[in-house]
Design a protein around this motif. Sequence first.
Motif, PDB file in Angstrom:
ATOM      1  N   ASP A 238       0.828  -1.210   0.000  1.00 57.99           N
ATOM      2  CA  ASP A 238       0.000   0.000   0.000  1.00 57.99           C
ATOM      3  C   ASP A 238       0.863   1.260   0.000  1.00 57.99           C
ATOM      4  O   ASP A 238       0.339   2.374  -0.063  1.00 57.99           O
ATOM      5  CB  ASP A 238      -0.906   0.028   1.244  1.00 57.99           C
ATOM      6  CG  ASP A 238      -1.941  -1.087   1.206  1.00 57.99           C
ATOM      7  OD1 ASP A 238      -2.405  -1.382   0.095  1.00 57.99           O
ATOM      8  OD2 ASP A 238      -2.250  -1.653   2.259  1.00 57.99           O
ATOM      9  N   GLY A 239       2.184   1.091   0.140  1.00 55.58           N
ATOM     10  CA  GLY A 239       3.074   2.252   0.169  1.00 55.58           C
ATOM     11  C   GLY A 239       3.265   2.821   1.557  1.00 55.58           C
ATOM     12  O   GLY A 239       3.688   3.973   1.695  1.00 55.58           O
ATOM     13  N   LYS A 240       2.987   2.019   2.603  1.00 53.20           N
ATOM     14  CA  LYS A 240       3.168   2.486   3.983  1.00 53.20           C
ATOM     15  C   LYS A 240       4.370   1.796   4.617  1.00 53.20           C
ATOM     16  O   LYS A 240       4.676   0.639   4.312  1.00 53.20           O
ATOM     17  CB  LYS A 240       1.907   2.182   4.803  1.00 53.20           C
ATOM     18  CG  LYS A 240       0.658   2.881   4.282  1.00 53.20           C
ATOM     19  CD  LYS A 240      -0.580   2.455   5.066  1.00 53.20           C
ATOM     20  CE  LYS A 240      -1.841   3.099   4.505  1.00 53.20           C
ATOM     21  NZ  LYS A 240      -3.060   2.635   5.210  1.00 53.20           N
ATOM     22  N   GLU A 241       5.043   2.534   5.531  1.00 54.72           N
ATOM     23  CA  GLU A 241       6.199   1.952   6.233  1.00 54.72           C
ATOM     24  C   GLU A 241       5.772   0.697   6.985  1.00 54.72           C
ATOM     25  O   GLU A 241       4.733   0.690   7.667  1.00 54.72           O
ATOM     26  CB  GLU A 241       6.770   2.972   7.227  1.00 54.72           C
ATOM     27  CG  GLU A 241       7.510   4.126   6.563  1.00 54.72           C
ATOM     28  CD  GLU A 241       8.924   3.756   6.149  1.00 54.72           C
ATOM     29  OE1 GLU A 241       9.459   2.775   6.688  1.00 54.72           O
ATOM     30  OE2 GLU A 241       9.498   4.419   5.274  1.00 54.72           O
ATOM     31  N   ASP A 242       6.593  -0.370   6.876  1.00 55.70           N
ATOM     32  CA  ASP A 242       6.237  -1.638   7.511  1.00 55.70           C
ATOM     33  C   ASP A 242       7.511  -2.349   7.950  1.00 55.70           C
ATOM     34  O   ASP A 242       8.316  -2.775   7.120  1.00 55.70           O
ATOM     35  CB  ASP A 242       5.445  -2.507   6.515  1.00 55.70           C
ATOM     36  CG  ASP A 242       4.851  -3.754   7.184  1.00 55.70           C
ATOM     37  OD1 ASP A 242       5.325  -4.117   8.274  1.00 55.70           O
ATOM     38  OD2 ASP A 242       3.928  -4.354   6.591  1.00 55.70           O
ATOM     39  N   ASP A 243       7.678  -2.481   9.285  1.00 61.50           N
ATOM     40  CA  ASP A 243       8.878  -3.131   9.821  1.00 61.50           C
ATOM     41  C   ASP A 243       8.960  -4.595   9.422  1.00 61.50           C
ATOM     42  O   ASP A 243      10.054  -5.168   9.352  1.00 61.50           O
ATOM     43  CB  ASP A 243       8.897  -3.021  11.351  1.00 61.50           C
ATOM     44  CG  ASP A 243       9.185  -1.604  11.817  1.00 61.50           C
ATOM     45  OD1 ASP A 243       9.643  -0.793  10.981  1.00 61.50           O
ATOM     46  OD2 ASP A 243       8.980  -1.297  13.010  1.00 61.50           O
ATOM     47  N   ARG A 244       7.820  -5.211   9.174  1.00 63.47           N
ATOM     48  CA  ARG A 244       7.816  -6.632   8.797  1.00 63.47           C
ATOM     49  C   ARG A 244       8.574  -6.843   7.481  1.00 63.47           C
ATOM     50  O   ARG A 244       9.291  -7.842   7.315  1.00 63.47           O
ATOM     51  CB  ARG A 244       6.359  -7.108   8.660  1.00 63.47           C
ATOM     52  CG  ARG A 244       6.203  -8.569   8.264  1.00 63.47           C
ATOM     53  CD  ARG A 244       4.754  -9.001   8.455  1.00 63.47           C
ATOM     54  NE  ARG A 244       4.510 -10.314   7.872  1.00 63.47           N
ATOM     55  CZ  ARG A 244       3.955 -10.505   6.674  1.00 63.47           C
ATOM     56  NH1 ARG A 244       3.570  -9.463   5.949  1.00 63.47           N
ATOM     57  NH2 ARG A 244       3.771 -11.734   6.214  1.00 63.47           N
TER      58      ARG A 244
ATOM     59  N   ASP B 200      -5.263  -5.888 -11.336  1.00 67.68           N
ATOM     60  CA  ASP B 200      -5.481  -4.542 -10.806  1.00 67.68           C
ATOM     61  C   ASP B 200      -4.464  -4.229  -9.704  1.00 67.68           C
ATOM     62  O   ASP B 200      -3.900  -3.128  -9.657  1.00 67.68           O
ATOM     63  CB  ASP B 200      -6.911  -4.414 -10.252  1.00 67.68           C
ATOM     64  CG  ASP B 200      -7.958  -4.373 -11.366  1.00 67.68           C
ATOM     65  OD1 ASP B 200      -7.559  -4.070 -12.510  1.00 67.68           O
ATOM     66  OD2 ASP B 200      -9.131  -4.638 -11.078  1.00 67.68           O
ATOM     67  N   ILE B 201      -4.289  -5.198  -8.792  1.00 71.90           N
ATOM     68  CA  ILE B 201      -3.328  -4.982  -7.708  1.00 71.90           C
ATOM     69  C   ILE B 201      -1.905  -4.861  -8.279  1.00 71.90           C
ATOM     70  O   ILE B 201      -1.118  -4.025  -7.846  1.00 71.90           O
ATOM     71  CB  ILE B 201      -3.392  -6.134  -6.688  1.00 71.90           C
ATOM     72  CG1 ILE B 201      -4.763  -6.167  -6.016  1.00 71.90           C
ATOM     73  CG2 ILE B 201      -2.292  -5.999  -5.648  1.00 71.90           C
ATOM     74  CD1 ILE B 201      -4.963  -7.347  -5.075  1.00 71.90           C
ATOM     75  N   LYS B 202      -1.618  -5.668  -9.281  1.00 74.35           N
ATOM     76  CA  LYS B 202      -0.294  -5.610  -9.904  1.00 74.35           C
ATOM     77  C   LYS B 202      -0.064  -4.217 -10.517  1.00 74.35           C
ATOM     78  O   LYS B 202       1.030  -3.642 -10.404  1.00 74.35           O
ATOM     79  CB  LYS B 202      -0.190  -6.703 -10.973  1.00 74.35           C
ATOM     80  CG  LYS B 202       1.229  -6.915 -11.489  1.00 74.35           C
ATOM     81  CD  LYS B 202       1.290  -8.025 -12.540  1.00 74.35           C
ATOM     82  CE  LYS B 202       1.076  -9.380 -11.944  1.00 74.35           C
ATOM     83  NZ  LYS B 202       1.320 -10.483 -12.927  1.00 74.35           N
ATOM     84  N   SER B 203      -1.102  -3.661 -11.162  1.00 75.83           N
ATOM     85  CA  SER B 203      -0.983  -2.331 -11.777  1.00 75.83           C
ATOM     86  C   SER B 203      -0.737  -1.264 -10.710  1.00 75.83           C
ATOM     87  O   SER B 203       0.061  -0.337 -10.903  1.00 75.83           O
ATOM     88  CB  SER B 203      -2.254  -1.991 -12.559  1.00 75.83           C
ATOM     89  OG  SER B 203      -2.421  -2.895 -13.620  1.00 75.83           O
TER      90      SER B 203
ATOM     91  N   LYS C  47       2.573   1.048 -10.396  1.00 73.84           N
ATOM     92  CA  LYS C  47       2.442   2.503 -10.418  1.00 73.84           C
ATOM     93  C   LYS C  47       3.217   3.125  -9.251  1.00 73.84           C
ATOM     94  O   LYS C  47       3.917   4.127  -9.408  1.00 73.84           O
ATOM     95  CB  LYS C  47       0.951   2.893 -10.337  1.00 73.84           C
ATOM     96  CG  LYS C  47       0.722   4.389 -10.417  1.00 73.84           C
ATOM     97  CD  LYS C  47      -0.768   4.728 -10.351  1.00 73.84           C
ATOM     98  CE  LYS C  47      -0.967   6.237 -10.394  1.00 73.84           C
ATOM     99  NZ  LYS C  47      -2.409   6.595 -10.265  1.00 73.84           N
ATOM    100  N   THR C  48       3.081   2.502  -8.060  1.00 74.55           N
ATOM    101  CA  THR C  48       3.822   2.995  -6.888  1.00 74.55           C
ATOM    102  C   THR C  48       5.330   2.895  -7.113  1.00 74.55           C
ATOM    103  O   THR C  48       6.093   3.813  -6.793  1.00 74.55           O
ATOM    104  CB  THR C  48       3.433   2.179  -5.636  1.00 74.55           C
ATOM    105  OG1 THR C  48       2.021   2.239  -5.456  1.00 74.55           O
ATOM    106  CG2 THR C  48       4.135   2.733  -4.403  1.00 74.55           C
ATOM    107  N   VAL C  49       5.748   1.764  -7.678  1.00 72.93           N
ATOM    108  CA  VAL C  49       7.179   1.565  -7.949  1.00 72.93           C
ATOM    109  C   VAL C  49       7.687   2.594  -8.957  1.00 72.93           C
ATOM    110  O   VAL C  49       8.772   3.156  -8.796  1.00 72.93           O
ATOM    111  CB  VAL C  49       7.434   0.130  -8.456  1.00 72.93           C
ATOM    112  CG1 VAL C  49       8.865  -0.021  -8.960  1.00 72.93           C
ATOM    113  CG2 VAL C  49       7.154  -0.873  -7.352  1.00 72.93           C
ATOM    114  N   ASP C  50       6.885   2.880  -9.989  1.00 74.50           N
ATOM    115  CA  ASP C  50       7.287   3.864 -10.995  1.00 74.50           C
ATOM    116  C   ASP C  50       7.476   5.247 -10.371  1.00 74.50           C
ATOM    117  O   ASP C  50       8.403   5.981 -10.713  1.00 74.50           O
ATOM    118  CB  ASP C  50       6.231   3.944 -12.113  1.00 74.50           C
ATOM    119  CG  ASP C  50       6.312   2.752 -13.057  1.00 74.50           C
ATOM    120  OD1 ASP C  50       7.306   2.008 -12.976  1.00 74.50           O
ATOM    121  OD2 ASP C  50       5.379   2.576 -13.855  1.00 74.50           O
ATOM    122  N   GLU C  51       6.569   5.607  -9.456  1.00 71.41           N
ATOM    123  CA  GLU C  51       6.678   6.903  -8.784  1.00 71.41           C
ATOM    124  C   GLU C  51       7.980   6.993  -7.978  1.00 71.41           C
ATOM    125  O   GLU C  51       8.654   8.025  -7.963  1.00 71.41           O
ATOM    126  CB  GLU C  51       5.461   7.126  -7.882  1.00 71.41           C
ATOM    127  CG  GLU C  51       4.165   7.354  -8.652  1.00 71.41           C
ATOM    128  CD  GLU C  51       2.947   7.365  -7.743  1.00 71.41           C
ATOM    129  OE1 GLU C  51       3.112   7.099  -6.515  1.00 71.41           O
ATOM    130  OE2 GLU C  51       1.827   7.620  -8.240  1.00 71.41           O
TER     131      GLU C  51
END
Length: 909
Positions: free
Chosen positions: A390-396, A490-493, A497-501
């Motif tokens: 989701d683009g959120k910080e995650d220690d896991r 859809d999830i892959k897209s 998109k997040t990775v491209d940003e």
Amino acid sequence: MIHTNLSGMLFFMVGCFLWIQLVGKKVTTMEKKEAVNYKFFAQTSVDKLFSTFKTSLSGINNNEAEVLRDEYGENVISHKKKTPFIVEVLKAYFTPFTTVLLALAIISFITDYVIVPTDERDLTGVLIIVAMVVLSGTMTLIQSVKSNNAAEKLSNMVKVTATVLRKGEEVELPIEEIVCGDIIKLSAGDMLPADVRLIRTKDLFVSQAAMTGESYPVEKKDTFSMSQKDAETDYENIAFMGSNVVSGSAIGLVIAVGNGTLFGQIAKDVSEKHTITSFDVGISKTSWLLIRFMMVMAPTVFLINGLTKGDWLEAFLFGLSVAVGLTPEMLPMIVTTNLVKGASTMAKKGTIIKNLNSIQNFGAIDVLCTDKTGTLTQDKIILEYHLDVDGKEDDRVLRHAFFNSYYQTGLKNLMDKAIIESAEEELNMNVNAYKKVDEIPFDFQRRRMSVVIEDAFGKTQMITKGAVEEMLEVSSYVDYRGSVVPLTEDIKSTILKTVDELNEDGLRVIAVAQKTNPSVVGEFSVKDESDMVLIGYLAFLDPPKETTKDALKALKEHGVGVKVLTGDNALVTKSVCKQVGLEDEELITGTEISRMNDVELKVIAEKFNIFVKLTPSQKTRLVRVLREAGHTVGFMGDGINDAPAMKEADVGISVDTAVDIAKESADVILLEKDLMVLERGILAGRTTFGNIMKYVKMTASSNFGNMFSVVVASIFLPFLPMLPLQLLFLNLIYDISCMSIPWDNMDDEYLEEPKKWDATRIGSFMKWLGPTSSVFDITTYALMYFVICPAVVGGSYHTLGAEQQALFIAVFHAGWFVESLWSQTLVIHTLRTPKLPFIQSRASFILTTITSIGIAIGSFLPFTAFGQDLGLMPLPGEYWGYLALTIVAYLMLVMVIKKIYVKRFGELL
């Protein structure tokens, strides 16, 4: 008596050669080892091999290593051993040029000493020729010794090491210290330091191109198959010295070292030779051109003088002296001195030359191919974010990435180190709560790697990290918004998109996935990387170096085009390139290249400068097509994936922190991974080449001009234009002046463009600039014969008595001796630059000082007792005014011809 001395000299020389041969045979005998029975080592159990070498899985200690070294030999290939000093001496003193001089010395000895009456014997000519040989040979020897010492010293700065177990402790040892019986650990990027029986392997792939020429890596295992019956290199559980680990890991037992290895046997049979460069060819062609020129010129002068003067012995001696004068005996010394000085200068600027002959190619580079990471960027990767999908910080995500990087045994890259450092700082990691079960090493086709760990409760996890696209291929599920769901398009897209940003911001992104309690039959392998759960990604920052933009600009100004060849993706590469001044460049991907044939690729390689998502083979292919297009290509890299392209390039460039195979493949090692250091090294290479060309072209043109002068004088003068001894001494002074050329400066304009050796230009330079000196030699003849000499002795030559004629000749000889010395020495200053000498471009202090001293000695010589013994007489005051006018007019004519030559041929040197 004389014949006895000559025979003794010949016997002594033959004896020296025979002694060297015997020494060589003795060394070979001492180093010779019984051929290794690879089948025995492949079939025999590990325990029995341990017993044979008195070792164990924990390795040997240092004392045991010394015993094994004495028994099985050192890990050194004989062809790399230092050349015996006596061989260096013979190579220095017996070049093609000095051999000609020595032959002339023997002839002169016979004609001046053996066959003349006792009261007429004179060894001065022989001594001058021998002095030239000694001077040239001694300087060449000194520089050769310096060269060997410098190369050895620089080589010691770039050590190739191996990981060895010594009584259970891992130590990094130089490969020369490894002995039979050592236990070594191998991982991606390592070179095989010796022949090894593999004990444990994990997805081990080895490139044996150095041994077999195979393009593709071969898999090695720790088992032996009875069906194997082909070449020794086919044994799956034997890895050979000279090959390198492409992927995977292993533990092995050293079974052969040095000359006893298969590589050592090949080296002994084939005798490793350095690649013949255009520079080597040019030097050879020029050398033999000048020798052939001398062999035509000397007999011609001999015949003309014999026929016109009637004194055949005197004509023979003069022809002999002309041959000496035309022999460029200083060429080997000038070349060696320039190369040694160039290597020394470049070392001070952070550039180590592994092979002196590569200096010319280094200066000739017009296309530099470079990886992005560490060359354009700082090579200090920082983990900026560890995010869930989701683009959120995650220690896991960071925790899983840590276990993957911490437990892998392959080559830990900068991203692995950044992950481990960040996790240790931000999380409370307890590595003792887990144990590693297995791993699947990284390779450049999959672009990912996996480890399997187990906790205290027996729960196992496969954790995989790698390039985003490749990770999406093996993931069937995703940890999305708190639950594991199928990975839909859809999830892959959304993920892409997040990775491209992130990529557009200059961040490099890799993905992390896991699989709980993976089932496996036997060992884990690549096929187990499937149906994984993608849990997030890591974003790294590798900012551009502050110097990169200026370095790229400087390289462009000096005629070097830079092409970026990277395995990274387009967005990250584009972001970095934009920051360093390579904006508005179209990017070509590895996928596009894979669809092109070589003809299409050659066009693309010329037109575009940034290539992304490349495999190692695609980098090599790009380098090859650029070379085929006529470019001199340098490739700069530090990873195992760069080694094939570095070998393909004209000049392989690496850094002292690179992996072993990259350093071994390189011709040049940079002590700083910085393009600015590379730019300084290229300029030093061009300076070295330029100073060599000065001597070659000046000597060639001077010899060509002297031909006209001597032929004209021989036809029209009733006496020799210069006595043999005078000509020899003149040549000696000139040679000493030329010894300072390696310390000269080069014009900034000369350094702006890449330089290549073009042997055809030597001939044109000789024809255009050689005859200019003849014009003023002839005017000097006329001036001395019709004006100066009659004024001194009181009449023209044919009206004088024998004693006055002798005085007339001595004054004439002194006039031409001084004029020749001034003209051929000062023309060094004129021809060293296309600019106005002394004003727009000045020679170095050393060159100016040495040439000035040479002119002073030659000018003062006729006024000394030694000069008069040579047959010279003091010159009248009015001569010096005429001399000044002659030299000024000569230098002005040279500058005019020089400008015409540059306009026609594009360059002077």
